[in-house]
Write an enzyme that holds these catalytic residues in place. Structure first.
Site, PDB file in Angstrom:
ATOM      1  N   SER A 119      61.627  51.784  11.697  1.00  0.00           N
ATOM      2  CA  SER A 119      61.922  52.890  10.745  1.00  0.00           C
ATOM      3  C   SER A 119      60.670  53.809  10.546  1.00  0.00           C
ATOM      4  O   SER A 119      60.371  54.396  11.499  1.00  0.00           O
ATOM      5  CB  SER A 119      61.916  52.001   9.371  1.00  0.00           C
ATOM      6  OG  SER A 119      62.685  52.969   8.386  1.00  0.00           O
ATOM      7  N   HIS A 143      66.477  54.736  12.621  1.00  0.00           N
ATOM      8  CA  HIS A 143      67.707  54.991  11.983  1.00  0.00           C
ATOM      9  C   HIS A 143      67.622  55.881  10.954  1.00  0.00           C
ATOM     10  O   HIS A 143      66.436  56.728  10.830  1.00  0.00           O
ATOM     11  CB  HIS A 143      68.307  53.542  11.213  1.00  0.00           C
ATOM     12  CG  HIS A 143      67.192  53.100  10.363  1.00  0.00           C
ATOM     13  ND1 HIS A 143      66.719  53.708   9.332  1.00  0.00           N
ATOM     14  CD2 HIS A 143      66.297  51.906  10.466  1.00  0.00           C
ATOM     15  CE1 HIS A 143      65.630  53.135   8.602  1.00  0.00           C
ATOM     16  NE2 HIS A 143      65.392  52.082   9.267  1.00  0.00           N
TER      17      HIS A 143
END
Length: 228
Positions: free
Chosen positions: A115, A138
């Protein structure tokens, strides 16, 4: 240095590692001082995490990076990363600080750099990942109540653009490819995004090289040597 001074120095070093996950590497033949910084667990931002959570507190990291830049003794920074991600604003702040240092920086992704850990991993001058290290890429997401209006989604889009532009500006992956990896539906069963392991992150142009701690130290010594 006397035995008593050595003992006090070691105790101080142990306390720094325990409290902040940071240390100064100076016991080498080159008489080179390298600041060791760890980004471990969840990156804590404006909200305090529970006592049971491993976290990296940005209010510890940001001042330390400023002190490193101001120091005449520290010659380089080695960043060890094993993070699940965390607060976007805090993670980007850390990444921007690392990227703006005038001293050589090398990052090493260990268990994972997921992330918002991705921008931190690429913010250094050179990056490594161990063969089993992972990177989860993501889209931006949030917890809690969300007001379902167009302004909210536009805000999320702006945040994501900031992340994408930073990552693409500090490594070799193209923007279109990074966004494609973010929106991949075939990797994660309950989410969208991609998981890159070791050499896959290098192949995509996100990380410079597969390697371990000896490779990272060798690289930063070489970078410091060139500056001298």
């Amino acid at each position: 240095m006397s035995q008593e001074e050595e003992r006090e120095t070691q105790e101080h070093q142990d306390e720094r590692i325990k409290e902040t996950g940071q240390a100064t590497l100076s016991n080498n033949k080159r008489n080179t001082k390298i600041h060791l910084m760890t980004i471990i667990g969840e990156i804590e931002g404006h909200e305090v995490l529970g006592n049971s959570s491993k976290s990296t507190k940005y209010e510890h990291v940001i001042p330390q990076l400023a002190m490193i830049e101001d120091s005449d003794e520290i010659e380089g920074v080695l960043i060890l990363i094993n993070t699940m991600g965390g607060d976007v604003e805090a993670g980007l702040a850390i990444a921007e600080m690392i990227a703006s240092l005038s001293k050589p920086t090398v990052s090493l992704v260990l268990g994972g750099s997921h992330s918002i850990g991705v921008p931190i991993a690429v913010s250094s001058d050179y990056s490594f990942i161990v063969p089993t290290g992972t990177m989860v890429i993501h889209p931006v997401r949030t917890n809690g109540m969300v007001i379902g209006v167009s302004q909210t989604f536009e805000y999320f889009k702006q945040i994501q653009n900031r992340i994408v532009n930073f990552v693409c500006g500090h490594c070799d992956i193209k923007k279109d490819r990074l966004e494609e990896l973010m929106l991949e539906t075939g990797f994660l069963t309950k989410d969208v995004g991609s998981v890159l392991v070791g050499k896959e992150a290098v192949k995509e142009g996100i990380i410079d090289e597969v390697g371990g701690i000896k490779d990272a130290l060798k690289k930063i010594y070489k970078m410091i040597g060139k500056r001298k």
